[in-house]
Design an enzyme around this catalytic site. Structure first.
Site, short mmCIF file in Angstrom:
data_model
loop_
_atom_site.label_atom_id
_atom_site.label_comp_id
_atom_site.label_asym_id
_atom_site.label_seq_id
_atom_site.Cartn_x
_atom_site.Cartn_y
_atom_site.Cartn_z
N ASN A 65 0.73 -1.32 0.02
CA ASN A 65 0.06 0.04 0.01
C ASN A 65 1.01 1.31 0.10
O ASN A 65 1.50 1.43 0.93
CB ASN A 65 -1.01 0.04 1.18
N TRP A 66 0.89 1.87 -1.25
CA TRP A 66 1.95 3.01 -1.38
C TRP A 66 1.68 4.36 -0.52
O TRP A 66 2.25 5.16 -0.63
CB TRP A 66 2.25 3.38 -2.74
N GLU A 104 -6.89 5.23 7.70
CA GLU A 104 -6.53 6.62 7.38
C GLU A 104 -7.70 7.07 6.70
O GLU A 104 -7.98 8.29 6.72
CB GLU A 104 -5.23 6.63 6.47
N GLY A 132 2.31 2.13 10.59
CA GLY A 132 3.36 3.43 10.63
C GLY A 132 4.23 3.59 11.92
O GLY A 132 4.65 4.73 12.04
N GLY A 166 2.61 -1.02 4.34
CA GLY A 166 3.07 0.41 4.06
C GLY A 166 4.17 0.86 3.78
O GLY A 166 4.88 0.50 2.47
N GLY A 167 4.83 1.36 4.85
CA GLY A 167 6.37 1.79 4.81
C GLY A 167 7.35 0.80 4.00
O GLY A 167 7.94 1.29 3.13
P1 PGA Z 1 2.81 0.10 7.60
O1 PGA Z 1 1.14 0.62 6.91
O2 PGA Z 1 3.36 -1.07 7.22
O3 PGA Z 1 3.47 1.48 7.12
O4 PGA Z 1 2.41 0.02 9.08
C1 PGA Z 1 0.34 -0.65 6.77
C2 PGA Z 1 -1.16 -0.12 5.98
O5 PGA Z 1 -1.41 0.97 6.59
O6 PGA Z 1 -1.62 -0.52 5.34
#
Ligand code: PGA
Length: 248
Positions: free
Chosen positions: A9-10, A96, A170, A231-232
């Site tokens: 997930n960019w 989010e 995150g 994500g990250g």
């Molecule tokens: P993260 O994000 O791996 O940066 O914690 C995951 C996500 O929100 O899908």
């Protein structure tokens, strides 16, 4: 059994040209993956990244979709617009979006049904906040998100669920593998009860929240965890590839 699925997930990262460079770096590193591999990119990156993914084993995903076929919804994107570029997956109800953009279980449900009707595979995100976990409300919160967000789905195995505890996103603070496994077990039980035990057995449920190259093996070894929403760590080719290749 269930084929694992690792999706990046960019979020709001990478311009189209940066996105093309990233998938070109990822593709050779994941070509022998045993799991399904997906990158969910910003909408405006979709045309260029779609082109760059041709001939690879990486599927394209979006980060949201509107529930109407078309019309006066400024700033929104329809399922047909995504489909035209070969998009196959779409993240729905990410925390989010729930937190900053007014997404509710009701809109999650509408978007999920619209995505399914268009032949897209929704990756529906659910998860509790830190306060909810600490006050013992995790199961009640998840049950509500499941019962309201997933109602009316004909074939639940056609979606992917991502369990993402909000406090782990995150933050570098991952749920322990046992915690994630136990909570995903609860999600599967709720879905068995709402739909049917066999459908729940076939449904893929990912873990998401600070999953990385270092902790992916332990998480993926858990019987209930069928993949990750990353994500990250999905923004760097070697890191994302290491997660995709967790079994090697
Ligand atoms: P993260 O994000 O791996 O940066 O914690 C995951 C996500 O929100 O899908």
């Amino acid at each position: 059994m269930r084929k694992p699925i690792i999706a990046g997930n960019w979020k709001m990262n990478n311009t189209a040209s940066e996105g093309v460079a990233l998938v070109k770096a990822i593709a050779p590193l994941v070509k022998d993956a045993n799991c399904d591999v997906v990158v969910c990119v910003p909408a405006i990156d979709i045309p260029a990244v779609s082109e760059a993914l041709k001939g690879t084993n990486i599927a394209l995903g979006a980060q949201n979709v509107h529930f109407a076929e078309k019309g006066a919804f400024t700033g929104e994107i329809s399922a047909a617009m995504l489909k035209e570029y070969g998009v196959r997956y779409v993240i729905i109800g990410h925390s989010e979006r729930r937190q900053y953009f007014g997404e509710t279980d009701e809109t999650v449900n509408k978007r999920t049904l619209a995505a399914l009707a268009a032949g897209l595979t929704p990756i529906v995100c659910i998860g509790e906040s830190l306060e909810e976990r600490e006050t013992g409300k995790t199961e009640a919160v998840l049950e509500k998100q499941i019962r309201e967000g997933l109602k009316g789905i004909d074939d639940i195995a056609k979606i992917v669920v991502a369990y993402e505890p909000v406090w782990a996103i995150g933050t570098g603070r991952t749920a322990t593998a046992q915690q994630a496994n136990e909570t995903i077990g609860f999600i599967r039980k709720t879905i068995a009860d709402m739909f049917c035990p066999k459908c729940a057995e076939a449904l893929r449920i990912q873990y998401g929240g600070s999953m990385n190259a270092g902790n992916c093996k332990e998480l993926m070894a858990m019987p209930e965890i069928d993949g990750g929403l990353i994500g990250g760590a999905s923004l760097k080719a070697p890191d994302f590839a290491a997660i995709v290749n967790y079994d090697k």
